[in-house]
Design a protein around this motif. Structure first.
Motif, PDB file in Angstrom:
ATOM      1  N   MET B   1      12.637   8.363   9.126  1.00 24.93           N
ATOM      2  CA  MET B   1      12.023   7.039   9.260  1.00 24.93           C
ATOM      3  C   MET B   1      10.509   7.148   9.127  1.00 24.93           C
ATOM      4  N   ILE B   2       9.927   6.268   8.345  1.00 24.31           N
ATOM      5  CA  ILE B   2       8.476   6.299   8.138  1.00 24.31           C
ATOM      6  C   ILE B   2       7.767   5.718   9.375  1.00 24.31           C
ATOM      7  N   LYS B   3       6.924   6.538   9.991  1.00 22.82           N
ATOM      8  CA  LYS B   3       6.171   6.078  11.157  1.00 22.82           C
ATOM      9  C   LYS B   3       4.704   5.818  10.838  1.00 22.82           C
ATOM     10  N   LEU B   4       4.221   6.441   9.771  1.00 18.51           N
ATOM     11  CA  LEU B   4       2.810   6.276   9.403  1.00 18.51           C
ATOM     12  C   LEU B   4       2.657   6.120   7.898  1.00 18.51           C
ATOM     13  N   VAL B   5       1.807   5.198   7.516  1.00 18.53           N
ATOM     14  CA  VAL B   5       1.513   4.975   6.099  1.00 18.53           C
ATOM     15  C   VAL B   5       0.019   5.194   5.885  1.00 18.53           C
ATOM     16  N   LEU B   6      -0.317   6.068   4.939  1.00 30.96           N
ATOM     17  CA  LEU B   6      -1.719   6.340   4.611  1.00 30.96           C
ATOM     18  C   LEU B   6      -1.993   5.786   3.217  1.00 30.96           C
ATOM     19  N   LEU B   7      -2.889   4.806   3.152  1.00 33.03           N
ATOM     20  CA  LEU B   7      -3.151   4.096   1.899  1.00 33.03           C
ATOM     21  C   LEU B   7      -4.552   4.379   1.367  1.00 33.03           C
ATOM     22  N   ASP B   8      -4.639   4.549   0.076  1.00 33.26           N
ATOM     23  CA  ASP B   8      -5.916   4.529  -0.636  1.00 33.26           C
ATOM     24  C   ASP B   8      -6.430   3.077  -0.637  1.00 33.26           C
ATOM     25  N   VAL B   9      -7.719   2.895  -0.874  1.00 28.25           N
ATOM     26  CA  VAL B   9      -8.276   1.538  -0.893  1.00 28.25           C
ATOM     27  C   VAL B   9      -8.440   1.027  -2.331  1.00 28.25           C
ATOM     28  N   ASP B  10      -9.495   1.497  -3.024  1.00 28.42           N
ATOM     29  CA  ASP B  10      -9.798   0.951  -4.359  1.00 28.42           C
ATOM     30  C   ASP B  10      -8.702   1.247  -5.375  1.00 28.42           C
ATOM     31  N   GLY B  11      -8.174   0.187  -5.984  1.00 29.63           N
ATOM     32  CA  GLY B  11      -7.126   0.354  -6.986  1.00 29.63           C
ATOM     33  C   GLY B  11      -5.735   0.350  -6.369  1.00 29.63           C
ATOM     34  N   THR B  12      -5.667   0.494  -5.049  1.00 26.36           N
ATOM     35  CA  THR B  12      -4.363   0.481  -4.372  1.00 26.36           C
ATOM     36  C   THR B  12      -4.223  -0.805  -3.560  1.00 26.36           C
TER      37      THR B  12
END
Lengths: 223, 223
Positions: B1-12
């Motif tokens: 189960m996904i507990k953490l999501v790490l996202l890029d900013v620009d372009g994402t």
């Protein structure tokens, strides 16, 4: 006809917890596409306003430090000096009358603080005797040069775009927005605004914060 | 189960013009309310990430300078030194091989630049001989310490929240996101991502940018 809208940020396009309103962003983008100039004026710092401008997509110059500095086309223009605010801030800090906040690290023309309990009246009086002013943005207090306020930002925009006062609408919710409400412009407040602003506003929205902003922006032509 | 999501900013979470996606903001707020930890990692600077964190309402620590510095609870934590990136930057600038960008004013652990035409290979080679690295974020180039990348940010988050790799999902679109794709995490890319990321991604969204982010976030449980 309203050609330019100058908006406060915290408490106006954000909710009390500082979450930015998606409806306000959407409305800003829409009216810009329709040819209305939108600008922002905040007590916050240049790099934060640079981020907000970039990510919201505000095309006109934006103002940080209550009108003390402007950002446009990768250029930072400070209109006031840091000398006196910083000198007084350091004196008052050493006397334990106030505490600085994180964003001071990035300030160019003013200092922000939280007063130590019971000391705000004294801080204001010392500031005034030094030719400075204090203002509460609703999120922190600011130590500013005289004449450094959002009314100053409004005059800059009026000059840059060669507008008349009645072509400009301002919207804000707090004490540091008052100077732009003293001009002969069209004045709007969200439902959450300070009473002192509501009494001089031309338009009080039904909804608060960003929903109120959207309400005004999407009805600009019928104001 | 996904507990953490790490996202890029620009372009994402933004479009190619850097406008932040309202659907992505909405999805981030929703999954956080459902208990998922969301963090951001960008090549941008701390005060900009502080603004994005505040206004979007991201609750977990966020990372600036490609993982070089972290922001949480009004604390800035730099994990690397500015010494070597700055020294090499100044040398290359004086040799007219690169030009700095505005945000360098606020950097703590790295320098950003635009290479003068024809000089990028040389810059990379000089950086490597000094124990530094260069990376293209899609918006500018960065001169970084070795080990300073978004994979480092991911390890910090994994440690802070005591997670396993398979409880973490990463999402990004560009070269500087590759280090977080090298970990044994769940990997998603928006439709606009670089081919090199697509080939190693577990999920490629139908839509690009923020719409792709929303597509992933709102379907986390069925991934």
């Amino acid at each position: 006809m309203i050609k330019l809208v100058l908006l406060d940020v915290d408490g106006t396009i954000t909710d009390p917890g500082r979450l930015i309103s998606l409806r306000a962003i959407e409305a800003i983008r829409k009216v810009q596409n329709d040819g209305v100039i939108v600008s922002l004026a905040s007590g916050n710092v240049i790099p934060v306003m640079y981020g907000v401008k970039t990510f919201v997509g505000v095309k006109a110059p934006v103002f940080a430090e209550n009108g003390g500095a402007m950002f446009q086309n990768d250029n930072i223009t400070p209109f006031f000096s840091m000398d006196m605010p910083k000198r007084l801030f350091e004196k008052l800090e050493s006397e334990e009358k106030l505490k600085g906040i994180l964003s001071n690290k990035w300030r160019l023309t003013s200092m922000a603080y939280v007063p130590v309990e019971g000391h705000q009246a004294e801080i204001t009086s010392e500031a005034e005797s030094e030719g400075l002013v204090t203002v509460d943005s609703g999120f922190s207090w600011h130590l500013l040069n005289r004449g450094q306020d959002k009314g100053f930002a409004l005059e800059k925009l009026k000059e840059i775009y060669s507008l008349d006062y009645d072509e400009i609408l301002v919207m804000g919710d707090s004490y540091n927005d008052a100077p732009m409400f003293k001009k002969d412009v069209v004045k709007a407040v969200p439902a959450n605004a300070e009473e002192s602003l509501k009494t001089i506003a031309d338009h009080i929205t039904k909804e608060g914060n960003g929903d109120g902003v959207a309400e005004i922006l999407l009805n600009l032509r019928s104001l």
